[in-house]
Design a protein around this motif. Structure first.
Motif, PDB file in Angstrom:
ATOM      1  N   LEU A   1      87.444 -71.288 -45.704  1.00 37.53           N
ATOM      2  CA  LEU A   1      88.188 -70.366 -46.550  1.00 37.53           C
ATOM      3  C   LEU A   1      88.390 -71.009 -47.910  1.00 37.53           C
ATOM      4  CD1 LEU A   1      90.888 -68.933 -44.122  1.00 37.53           C
ATOM      5  CD2 LEU A   1      88.707 -67.936 -44.792  1.00 37.53           C
ATOM      6  N   MET A   2      88.271 -70.191 -48.977  1.00 33.03           N
ATOM      7  CA  MET A   2      88.371 -70.713 -50.345  1.00 33.03           C
ATOM      8  C   MET A   2      88.722 -69.569 -51.289  1.00 33.03           C
ATOM      9  SD  MET A   2      84.360 -71.210 -51.188  1.00 33.03           S
ATOM     10  CE  MET A   2      83.494 -69.868 -51.973  1.00 33.03           C
ATOM     11  N   PRO A   3      89.105 -69.901 -52.531  1.00 33.31           N
ATOM     12  CA  PRO A   3      89.327 -68.830 -53.510  1.00 33.31           C
ATOM     13  C   PRO A   3      88.019 -68.095 -53.806  1.00 33.31           C
ATOM     14  CG  PRO A   3      90.259 -70.909 -54.283  1.00 33.31           C
ATOM     15  CD  PRO A   3      89.436 -71.216 -53.061  1.00 33.31           C
ATOM     16  N   VAL A   4      88.132 -66.839 -54.182  1.00 33.86           N
ATOM     17  CA  VAL A   4      86.950 -66.046 -54.528  1.00 33.86           C
ATOM     18  C   VAL A   4      86.316 -66.632 -55.792  1.00 33.86           C
ATOM     19  CG1 VAL A   4      86.133 -63.769 -55.250  1.00 33.86           C
ATOM     20  CG2 VAL A   4      87.880 -63.964 -53.483  1.00 33.86           C
ATOM     21  N   PRO A   5      84.993 -66.840 -55.796  1.00 32.10           N
ATOM     22  CA  PRO A   5      84.328 -67.315 -57.018  1.00 32.10           C
ATOM     23  C   PRO A   5      84.598 -66.377 -58.193  1.00 32.10           C
ATOM     24  CG  PRO A   5      82.828 -67.441 -55.153  1.00 32.10           C
ATOM     25  CD  PRO A   5      84.054 -66.694 -54.686  1.00 32.10           C
ATOM     26  N   ARG A   6      84.702 -66.933 -59.383  1.00 34.54           N
ATOM     27  CA  ARG A   6      85.053 -66.144 -60.572  1.00 34.54           C
ATOM     28  C   ARG A   6      84.087 -65.011 -60.867  1.00 34.54           C
ATOM     29  NH1 ARG A   6      87.939 -70.042 -64.888  1.00 34.54           N
ATOM     30  NH2 ARG A   6      89.029 -71.289 -63.345  1.00 34.54           N
ATOM     31  N   LYS A   7      82.823 -65.192 -60.525  1.00 36.66           N
ATOM     32  CA  LYS A   7      81.822 -64.144 -60.793  1.00 36.66           C
ATOM     33  C   LYS A   7      82.041 -62.905 -59.928  1.00 36.66           C
ATOM     34  CE  LYS A   7      77.806 -66.773 -62.302  1.00 36.66           C
ATOM     35  NZ  LYS A   7      76.391 -67.036 -62.032  1.00 36.66           N
ATOM     36  N   LEU A   8      82.770 -63.073 -58.841  1.00 37.50           N
ATOM     37  CA  LEU A   8      82.979 -61.992 -57.886  1.00 37.50           C
ATOM     38  C   LEU A   8      84.432 -61.548 -57.954  1.00 37.50           C
ATOM     39  CD1 LEU A   8      81.136 -63.687 -54.892  1.00 37.50           C
ATOM     40  CD2 LEU A   8      80.150 -62.256 -56.670  1.00 37.50           C
TER      41      LEU A   8
ATOM     42  N   CYS B   1      92.106 -59.522 -52.320  1.00 38.68           N
ATOM     43  CA  CYS B   1      93.102 -60.490 -51.859  1.00 38.68           C
ATOM     44  C   CYS B   1      92.940 -61.875 -52.468  1.00 38.68           C
ATOM     45  CB  CYS B   1      93.106 -60.583 -50.339  1.00 38.68           C
ATOM     46  SG  CYS B   1      91.739 -61.522 -49.635  1.00 38.68           S
ATOM     47  N   GLY B   2      91.817 -62.194 -53.074  1.00 39.03           N
ATOM     48  CA  GLY B   2      91.637 -63.496 -53.695  1.00 39.03           C
ATOM     49  C   GLY B   2      91.151 -64.585 -52.769  1.00 39.03           C
ATOM     50  N   VAL B   3      90.980 -64.286 -51.473  1.00 41.32           N
ATOM     51  CA  VAL B   3      90.502 -65.269 -50.510  1.00 41.32           C
ATOM     52  C   VAL B   3      89.113 -64.864 -50.042  1.00 41.32           C
ATOM     53  CG1 VAL B   3      90.895 -66.332 -48.252  1.00 41.32           C
ATOM     54  CG2 VAL B   3      92.829 -65.802 -49.717  1.00 41.32           C
ATOM     55  N   SER B   4      88.228 -65.845 -49.975  1.00 42.35           N
ATOM     56  CA  SER B   4      86.886 -65.595 -49.454  1.00 42.35           C
ATOM     57  C   SER B   4      86.557 -66.656 -48.417  1.00 42.35           C
ATOM     58  CB  SER B   4      85.851 -65.617 -50.582  1.00 42.35           C
ATOM     59  OG  SER B   4      85.733 -66.917 -51.124  1.00 42.35           O
ATOM     60  N   ALA B   5      85.453 -66.464 -47.736  1.00 42.20           N
ATOM     61  CA  ALA B   5      84.961 -67.459 -46.785  1.00 42.20           C
ATOM     62  C   ALA B   5      83.529 -67.790 -47.173  1.00 42.20           C
ATOM     63  CB  ALA B   5      85.001 -66.928 -45.355  1.00 42.20           C
ATOM     64  N   LYS B   6      83.238 -69.068 -47.195  1.00 46.26           N
ATOM     65  CA  LYS B   6      81.860 -69.522 -47.403  1.00 46.26           C
ATOM     66  C   LYS B   6      81.351 -69.926 -46.024  1.00 46.26           C
ATOM     67  CE  LYS B   6      79.254 -72.612 -50.383  1.00 46.26           C
ATOM     68  NZ  LYS B   6      79.404 -73.650 -51.419  1.00 46.26           N
ATOM     69  N   ILE B   7      80.251 -69.319 -45.623  1.00 44.73           N
ATOM     70  CA  ILE B   7      79.738 -69.584 -44.278  1.00 44.73           C
ATOM     71  C   ILE B   7      78.260 -69.930 -44.327  1.00 44.73           C
ATOM     72  CG2 ILE B   7      81.434 -68.089 -43.163  1.00 44.73           C
ATOM     73  CD1 ILE B   7      79.182 -66.022 -42.788  1.00 44.73           C
ATOM     74  N   GLN B   8      77.845 -70.695 -43.327  1.00 47.66           N
ATOM     75  CA  GLN B   8      76.430 -70.960 -43.089  1.00 47.66           C
ATOM     76  C   GLN B   8      76.110 -70.343 -41.747  1.00 47.66           C
ATOM     77  OE1 GLN B   8      75.935 -75.209 -43.324  1.00 47.66           O
ATOM     78  NE2 GLN B   8      75.599 -75.123 -45.520  1.00 47.66           N
ATOM     79  N   LEU B   9      75.092 -69.521 -41.729  1.00 45.95           N
ATOM     80  CA  LEU B   9      74.757 -68.782 -40.514  1.00 45.95           C
ATOM     81  C   LEU B   9      73.258 -68.731 -40.338  1.00 45.95           C
ATOM     82  CD1 LEU B   9      75.816 -66.993 -38.193  1.00 45.95           C
ATOM     83  CD2 LEU B   9      75.610 -65.056 -39.742  1.00 45.95           C
ATOM     84  N   ASP B  10      72.815 -69.160 -39.195  1.00 44.98           N
ATOM     85  CA  ASP B  10      71.398 -69.105 -38.861  1.00 44.98           C
ATOM     86  C   ASP B  10      71.186 -67.956 -37.884  1.00 44.98           C
ATOM     87  OD1 ASP B  10      68.743 -69.854 -38.959  1.00 44.98           O
ATOM     88  OD2 ASP B  10      68.934 -71.291 -37.317  1.00 44.98           O
ATOM     89  N   GLY B  11      71.341 -66.758 -38.387  1.00 48.96           N
ATOM     90  CA  GLY B  11      71.227 -65.557 -37.565  1.00 48.96           C
ATOM     91  C   GLY B  11      71.610 -64.356 -38.396  1.00 48.96           C
ATOM     92  N   SER B  12      71.903 -63.265 -37.740  1.00 45.92           N
ATOM     93  CA  SER B  12      72.244 -62.036 -38.445  1.00 45.92           C
ATOM     94  C   SER B  12      73.709 -62.034 -38.862  1.00 45.92           C
ATOM     95  CB  SER B  12      71.965 -60.826 -37.559  1.00 45.92           C
ATOM     96  OG  SER B  12      72.425 -59.654 -38.197  1.00 45.92           O
ATOM     97  N   ILE B  13      73.958 -61.787 -40.128  1.00 44.34           N
ATOM     98  CA  ILE B  13      75.326 -61.694 -40.646  1.00 44.34           C
ATOM     99  C   ILE B  13      76.030 -60.462 -40.076  1.00 44.34           C
ATOM    100  CG2 ILE B  13      74.726 -60.393 -42.730  1.00 44.34           C
ATOM    101  CD1 ILE B  13      77.295 -63.209 -42.587  1.00 44.34           C
ATOM    102  N   HIS B  14      75.268 -59.481 -39.662  1.00 40.72           N
ATOM    103  CA  HIS B  14      75.831 -58.212 -39.197  1.00 40.72           C
ATOM    104  C   HIS B  14      76.657 -58.348 -37.919  1.00 40.72           C
ATOM    105  CE1 HIS B  14      73.930 -56.019 -42.395  1.00 40.72           C
ATOM    106  NE2 HIS B  14      72.822 -56.687 -42.147  1.00 40.72           N
TER     107      HIS B  14
ATOM    108  N   TYR C   1      74.525 -64.944 -56.724  1.00 41.14           N
ATOM    109  CA  TYR C   1      75.060 -64.169 -55.610  1.00 41.14           C
ATOM    110  C   TYR C   1      74.306 -62.853 -55.493  1.00 41.14           C
ATOM    111  CZ  TYR C   1      78.915 -67.454 -56.091  1.00 41.14           C
ATOM    112  OH  TYR C   1      79.667 -68.590 -56.170  1.00 41.14           O
ATOM    113  N   GLN C   2      73.729 -62.604 -54.317  1.00 38.97           N
ATOM    114  CA  GLN C   2      73.009 -61.357 -54.055  1.00 38.97           C
ATOM    115  C   GLN C   2      73.804 -60.548 -53.039  1.00 38.97           C
ATOM    116  OE1 GLN C   2      69.110 -62.473 -52.684  1.00 38.97           O
ATOM    117  NE2 GLN C   2      68.475 -63.234 -54.690  1.00 38.97           N
ATOM    118  N   LEU C   3      74.231 -59.355 -53.440  1.00 36.47           N
ATOM    119  CA  LEU C   3      75.007 -58.508 -52.547  1.00 36.47           C
ATOM    120  C   LEU C   3      74.176 -58.144 -51.322  1.00 36.47           C
ATOM    121  CD1 LEU C   3      77.675 -56.971 -52.128  1.00 36.47           C
ATOM    122  CD2 LEU C   3      76.604 -55.021 -53.282  1.00 36.47           C
ATOM    123  N   THR C   4      74.711 -58.470 -50.155  1.00 35.68           N
ATOM    124  CA  THR C   4      74.017 -58.223 -48.888  1.00 35.68           C
ATOM    125  C   THR C   4      74.671 -57.083 -48.110  1.00 35.68           C
ATOM    126  OG1 THR C   4      73.458 -60.550 -48.759  1.00 35.68           O
ATOM    127  CG2 THR C   4      73.280 -59.329 -46.727  1.00 35.68           C
TER     128      THR C   4
END
Length: 79
Positions: free
Chosen positions: A30-37, A41-54, A72-75
């Protein structure tokens, strides 16, 4: 392994997502939302995932961005 930034509608949604991601063995931070985005709520999560985000998507998630070469590419966007 692909990296994503997940934006939420509420702080509690971010905390629930963090728990769910970790239960599935996904590295999440969990981290603050990057300024570009923007976020409600101002909170985001940075995750690493080797599979489907869905498999992690629920009603608490506003948007998901793939981090690709420092851009950042909107997924996913909840509409």
């Amino acid at each position: 392994m692909p990296e994503y930034v997940v934006l939420f509608y509420t702080h509690s949604g971010a905390i629930k997502f963090d728990r769910k991601a970790k239960k599935k063995g996904c590295r999440a931070e969990l981290m603050p939302v990057p300024r570009k985005l923007s976020s409600n709520c101002g909170v985001s999560a940075k995750i690493q995932l080797d599979g489907s985000i869905h498999e992690l998507i629920d009603d608490e998630i506003e948007k998901i961005y793939l981090i690709c070469e420092k851009e950042y590419q909107l997924t996913y966007s909840h509409e």
